[in-house]
Structures are given as structure tokens and as C-alpha cells.
Design an enzyme around this catalytic site. Structure first.
Site, PDB file in Angstrom:
ATOM      1  N   SER A 122       0.845  -1.201   0.000  1.00  0.00           N
ATOM      2  CA  SER A 122       0.000   0.000   0.000  1.00  0.00           C
ATOM      3  C   SER A 122       0.876   1.245   0.000  1.00  0.00           C
ATOM      4  O   SER A 122       1.998   1.231   0.522  1.00  0.00           O
ATOM      5  CB  SER A 122      -0.846  -0.024   1.276  1.00  0.00           C
ATOM      6  OG  SER A 122      -1.403   1.247   1.517  1.00  0.00           O
ATOM      7  N   TYR A 160      -1.284  -1.037  10.879  1.00  0.00           N
ATOM      8  CA  TYR A 160      -1.595  -1.573   9.544  1.00  0.00           C
ATOM      9  C   TYR A 160      -0.421  -1.315   8.595  1.00  0.00           C
ATOM     10  O   TYR A 160       0.054  -2.226   7.902  1.00  0.00           O
ATOM     11  CB  TYR A 160      -2.882  -0.923   9.003  1.00  0.00           C
ATOM     12  CG  TYR A 160      -3.118  -1.193   7.532  1.00  0.00           C
ATOM     13  CD1 TYR A 160      -3.492  -2.454   7.091  1.00  0.00           C
ATOM     14  CD2 TYR A 160      -2.951  -0.183   6.571  1.00  0.00           C
ATOM     15  CE1 TYR A 160      -3.695  -2.714   5.737  1.00  0.00           C
ATOM     16  CE2 TYR A 160      -3.150  -0.429   5.220  1.00  0.00           C
ATOM     17  CZ  TYR A 160      -3.525  -1.699   4.809  1.00  0.00           C
ATOM     18  OH  TYR A 160      -3.712  -1.951   3.474  1.00  0.00           O
ATOM     19  N   LYS A 190       2.483  -3.920   6.520  1.00  0.00           N
ATOM     20  CA  LYS A 190       2.841  -3.920   5.093  1.00  0.00           C
ATOM     21  C   LYS A 190       4.363  -3.810   4.930  1.00  0.00           C
ATOM     22  O   LYS A 190       4.961  -4.495   4.110  1.00  0.00           O
ATOM     23  CB  LYS A 190       2.137  -2.764   4.359  1.00  0.00           C
ATOM     24  CG  LYS A 190       0.614  -2.896   4.305  1.00  0.00           C
ATOM     25  CD  LYS A 190       0.187  -4.100   3.499  1.00  0.00           C
ATOM     26  CE  LYS A 190      -1.313  -4.290   3.479  1.00  0.00           C
ATOM     27  NZ  LYS A 190      -1.731  -5.610   2.965  1.00  0.00           N
TER      28      LYS A 190
HETATM   29  N1  LIG Z   1      -8.749  -1.363  -0.681  1.00  0.00           N
HETATM   30  C1  LIG Z   1      -7.741  -0.537  -0.408  1.00  0.00           C
HETATM   31  O1  LIG Z   1      -7.942   0.673  -0.275  1.00  0.00           O
HETATM   32  C2  LIG Z   1      -6.321  -1.063  -0.278  1.00  0.00           C
HETATM   33  C3  LIG Z   1      -5.251  -0.165  -0.422  1.00  0.00           C
HETATM   34  C4  LIG Z   1      -3.956  -0.644  -0.281  1.00  0.00           C
HETATM   35  C5  LIG Z   1      -3.739  -1.993   0.002  1.00  0.00           C
HETATM   36  N2  LIG Z   1      -4.782  -2.831   0.138  1.00  0.00           N
HETATM   37  C6  LIG Z   1      -4.521  -4.249   0.457  1.00  0.00           C
HETATM   38  O2  LIG Z   1      -5.044  -5.073  -0.572  1.00  0.00           O
HETATM   39  C7  LIG Z   1      -5.500  -6.312  -0.051  1.00  0.00           C
HETATM   40  C8  LIG Z   1      -6.911  -6.557  -0.523  1.00  0.00           C
HETATM   41  O3  LIG Z   1      -7.726  -5.459  -0.129  1.00  0.00           O
HETATM   42  P1  LIG Z   1      -9.281  -5.397  -0.427  1.00  0.00           P
HETATM   43  O4  LIG Z   1      -9.635  -3.958  -0.513  1.00  0.00           O
HETATM   44  O5  LIG Z   1      -9.635  -6.290  -1.542  1.00  0.00           O
HETATM   45  O6  LIG Z   1      -9.822  -5.942   0.953  1.00  0.00           O
HETATM   46  P2  LIG Z   1     -10.941  -7.030   1.259  1.00  0.00           P
HETATM   47  O7  LIG Z   1     -11.162  -7.020   2.730  1.00  0.00           O
HETATM   48  O8  LIG Z   1     -12.121  -6.826   0.371  1.00  0.00           O
HETATM   49  O9  LIG Z   1     -10.214  -8.394   0.820  1.00  0.00           O
HETATM   50  C9  LIG Z   1      -9.372  -9.135   1.670  1.00  0.00           C
HETATM   51  C10 LIG Z   1      -9.897 -10.556   1.692  1.00  0.00           C
HETATM   52  O10 LIG Z   1      -9.049 -11.357   2.497  1.00  0.00           O
HETATM   53  C11 LIG Z   1      -9.838 -12.190   3.319  1.00  0.00           C
HETATM   54  N3  LIG Z   1      -9.006 -12.494   4.501  1.00  0.00           N
HETATM   55  C12 LIG Z   1      -8.568 -11.630   5.440  1.00  0.00           C
HETATM   56  N4  LIG Z   1      -7.805 -12.271   6.350  1.00  0.00           N
HETATM   57  C13 LIG Z   1      -7.729 -13.566   5.954  1.00  0.00           C
HETATM   58  C14 LIG Z   1      -7.094 -14.733   6.485  1.00  0.00           C
HETATM   59  N5  LIG Z   1      -6.374 -14.694   7.611  1.00  0.00           N
HETATM   60  N6  LIG Z   1      -7.261 -15.906   5.835  1.00  0.00           N
HETATM   61  C15 LIG Z   1      -7.982 -15.969   4.701  1.00  0.00           C
HETATM   62  N7  LIG Z   1      -8.611 -14.908   4.172  1.00  0.00           N
HETATM   63  C16 LIG Z   1      -8.499 -13.717   4.787  1.00  0.00           C
HETATM   64  C17 LIG Z   1     -11.100 -11.384   3.602  1.00  0.00           C
HETATM   65  O11 LIG Z   1     -12.228 -12.188   3.915  1.00  0.00           O
HETATM   66  C18 LIG Z   1     -11.299 -10.652   2.283  1.00  0.00           C
HETATM   67  O12 LIG Z   1     -12.132 -11.368   1.393  1.00  0.00           O
HETATM   68  C19 LIG Z   1      -5.339  -6.207   1.465  1.00  0.00           C
HETATM   69  O13 LIG Z   1      -4.143  -6.848   1.838  1.00  0.00           O
HETATM   70  C20 LIG Z   1      -5.236  -4.714   1.712  1.00  0.00           C
HETATM   71  O14 LIG Z   1      -4.487  -4.413   2.865  1.00  0.00           O
HETATM   72  C21 LIG Z   1      -6.079  -2.410  -0.011  1.00  0.00           C
END
Ligand SMILES: NC(=O)c1ccc[n+]([C@@H]2O[C@H](COP(=O)([O-])OP(=O)(O)OC[C@H]3O[C@@H](n4cnc5c(N)ncnc54)[C@H](O)[C@@H]3O)[C@@H](O)[C@H]2O)c1
Length: 337
Positions: free
Chosen positions: A124, A148, A152
Site C-alpha cells: 500500500s 496496519y 505492510k
Molecule cells: N482497498 C484498499 O484501499 C487497499 C489499499 C492498499 C492496500 N490494500 C490491500 O489489498 C488487499 C486486498 O484489499 P481489499 O480492498 O480487496 O480488501 P478485502 O477485505 O475486500 O479483501 C481481503 C480478503 O481477504 C480475506 N481475509 C482476510 N484475512 C484472511 C485470512 N487470515 N485468511 C484468509 N482470508 C483472509 C477477507 O475475507 C477478504 O475477502 C489487502 O491486503 C489490503 O491491505 C487495499
């Protein structure tokens, strides 16, 4: 390639899953449903016309995860699974270290054991902490302002150390800016529970009447209209970046850090106006004092992704808002039935 997609039923993972299948990759999704629901698997199948293989499991459950590695021979892993609420990570830091760091140790241990050498990680732009200038390039110093962000940085460092010990490893940490939008079908998108952490889901909740108004934190920044400027990226562009990163890992070994952003920013009021246009609804807003720690402007230097992956964004802010709105509007209509 055969790819393990962790968190593949989540927001970014589901869009990437659709693109991976459409590009001819074979995927296996694992997700613990902590922030999504199982019906997303069927939606991915509907969008691709391919039956989706998935397992509901937690990455912390090593035995269950190992079974997946025993059953399938993977060429690579795209690791989306993680918790992402910054505020919650301040309240519950251990939950974040366990879920985002310990779970990744489990995953990488199994990758090592089963000789899976390609890994794309959802990092991120938060790893840049409070950057002193824009545009933000990958060689800027990393720092975290919350647990958080720490998780990362730790995973990025872990991958880097691992790559030094394993020359056959090819890892890419993709540093996302602010993903918004949804699949053009309106079938999959982002639908956070509770108070959204991000601007567009918040605006969407005002548009649907779940919230009265948008809170704007400061309108006296040195920006086009005084409100904060951020780099927004369509989730379809972001998903495509993962396919390009995967292609890269087929050619190169080592560890890379790559921004996925548009390379330009939009202000809060510009996003609000674009969403009003897309939805045809008025979004009332109230201006509050600046929030401590917020910066005026943040956007990516996306040159490295262009050079390494031949990737750049295709979609503009209007399209992001139109696609977000189609998904939200569908949900709203579904709930009315
Ligand atoms: N959406 C944003 O703004 C953003 C920005 C930067 C980075 N990210 C990173 O991108 C990744 C995906 O983000 P997203 O927006 O799709 O989030 P999201 O919450 O929609 O997707 C994450 C998925 O991982 C699953 N999950 C979480 N912990 C788990 C575990 N221990 N075992 C199995 N499954 C698990 C959740 O059920 C979910 O479906 C994350 O790592 C997040 O930190 C997101």
C-alpha cells in the site's frame, strides 16, 4: 499459470480473479470470509463462465492451508488476504500483526516447502508514511504511521530477506494508491460494513441515504479547491497491474516494489462532483477542521510500473464513479426487492 489467490473473494481479489481466469490462468482461491461472502465465488464464475475452485479457510490454519498446497501444484501466489482498517489496527494491533504478518509467514513457509517461487503481494502507499514531496516514487523512505502500515512494511522486508536467501524467488510488492470503482457488470464491487474508511464508499452511502452528509476534513489546503488531493485508481486497472506483475515474475527473479497509481490526484470536491454526476444524486457535505496527520496532496509516480510491466491506468475518475455507482445501485435495488 496455476495461481493461488489468497483473499480472492474480497474487493480487489475478486476483480483480479476474473481477469486471471479470462487471461487463461487457472486459479484456486482461499478466503476466510472475514470481510466478504461466499456468493462472490459464484459471481466470479458467472463473469468468467468458468467454475471457480475455492476453499473457505484461514491462512492462520496451517494444516488447512497445507492441504491446498498438497492438492495443487502452484506456479505462483497472489496474496491479497489481510485486514485493512487503519483505525482498527490502532485499537487491535496484535490482531493485525497476527492476521497480516503471521499468516504471511505461514503462507511463505508453505511456498518454500512446496517450491512455489513467484509471489505478488498487496502492499500500500501507506508504506510511504508522511511523504515530504509528490509525486511519490518507490525509492522514497518507508515509514508507518499505524500498525496496519507496519504490517505492510514488515511483509515487504520479509519478502526481501527471503529473496536474498532464495535466488530463485521472484517477488513483487504492489503499492496501491486508492482503489475505487467496480466491475462494469455491476456484479462485484466494494461494499464495506459499518463506517467506510475510504472516500468513495462513504460518498456512496450518502448517495443512498445511509448517511446524511459527507464530512470534508479541511478546505484550506494549498490545492485546487482547498480540499485534500489523492491518487484514485480504478480497481480494474489495479487488477490488470497484477497480471502484468505476474508476467514480470516469469522473466525476472529478485524483489521489486512497484507503485500502482494513476500518477495524478483528484480533490475531495472533484470526487464528490463526479459521483453526483454519475449517480444523479446530490451529496451534501460539511467542512470540518483539518485532521491531524493528513497531508494536502498525495499521488504516485507510476513510471516504474510503465517501465517494468508496460502498465498504466486506462480509466478516469468519471468512469470510476459510474462503475462504483452501478454496483451500489444494483445492491440497493436488490435490497428493495
Ligand atoms: N482497498 C484498499 O484501499 C487497499 C489499499 C492498499 C492496500 N490494500 C490491500 O489489498 C488487499 C486486498 O484489499 P481489499 O480492498 O480487496 O480488501 P478485502 O477485505 O475486500 O479483501 C481481503 C480478503 O481477504 C480475506 N481475509 C482476510 N484475512 C484472511 C485470512 N487470515 N485468511 C484468509 N482470508 C483472509 C477477507 O475475507 C477478504 O475477502 C489487502 O491486503 C489490503 O491491505 C487495499
Amino acid at each position: 499459470m496455476k495461481i493461488l489467490v489468497t483473499g480472492g473473494l474480497g474487493y480487489i481479489g475478486s476483480h483480479t480473479a476474473v481477469q486471471l481466469v479470462n487471461a487463461g490462468h487457472e486459479i484456486v482461491i482461499v478466503d476466510n470470509l472475514s470481510n466478504t461472502s461466499e456468493d462472490v465465488a459464484q459471481k466470479i464464475a458467472d463473469l468468467t463462465q468458468v467454475e471457480i475452485v475455492y476453499e473457505i479457510l484461514d491462512l492462520l490454519d496451517i494444516a488447512a492451508l497445507e492441504n491446498v498446497f498438497k492438492t495443487h501444484k502452484f506456479d505462483g501466489v497472489i496474496h491479497f488476504a489481510g485486514l485493512k482498517a487503519v483505525g482498527e489496527s490502532v485499537e487491535l494491533p496484535l490482531k493485525y500483526y497476527e492476521n497480516n504478518v503471521s499468516a504471511t509467514v505461514n503462507l511463505m513457509n508453505l511456498m518454500e516447502k512446496y517450491k512455489v517461487n513467484k509471489m505478488i503481494f498487496s502492499s500500500s502507499a501507506t508504506v510511504y508514511g508522511d511523504p515530504v514531496t509528490v509525486p511519490i516514487a518507490e525509492d522514497f523512505k518507508t515509514s508507518a504511521t499505524n500498525p496496519y502500515g507496519q504490517t505492510k512494511i514488515i511483509v515487504e522486508n520479509m519478502m526481501d530477506d527471503y529473496s536474498k536467501a532464495h535466488p530463485e524467488f521472484s517477488g513483487v510488492a504492489l503499492r496501491y494508491f486508492n482503489p475505487v470503482g467496480a466491475h462494469e457488470s455491476g456484479l462485484i464491487g466494494e461494499n464495506p460494513n459499518g463506517i467506510p474508511n475510504n472516500l468513495v464508499p462513504y460518498i456512496a452511502q450518502v448517495a443512498t441515504g445511509q448517511r446524511d452528509h459527507l464530512r470534508v476534513w479541511g478546505d484550506d489546503y494549498d490545492t485546487i479547491d482547498g480540499t485534500g488531493v489523492r491518487d484514485y485508481i480504478h480497481v480494474e486497472d489495479l487488477a490488470h497491474g497484477h497480471l502484468k506483475a505476474l508476467e514480470y515474475t516469469e522473466k525476472e527473479n529478485g524483489m521489486e516494489y512497484v507503485n500502482l497509481g494513476a500518477g495524478k490526484g483528484y480533490s475531495v470536491l472533484e470526487v464528490k462532483a463526479a459521483f453526483e454526476k454519475a449517480s444523479g444524486r446530490e451529496i451534501p457535505h460539511i467542512v470540518f477542521e483539518r485532521r491531524a496527520g493528513d497531508i494536502a496532496t498525495s499521488f504516485a509516480n507510476p513510471q516504474k510500473a510503465l517501465q517494468l510491466f508496460d502498465w498504466q491506468v486506462q480509466y478516469n475518475l468519471d468512469r470510476m464513479c459510474q462503475d462504483s455507482w452501478r454496483f451500489i445501485d444494483n445492491l440497493e435495488k436488490g435490497e428493495e426487492k
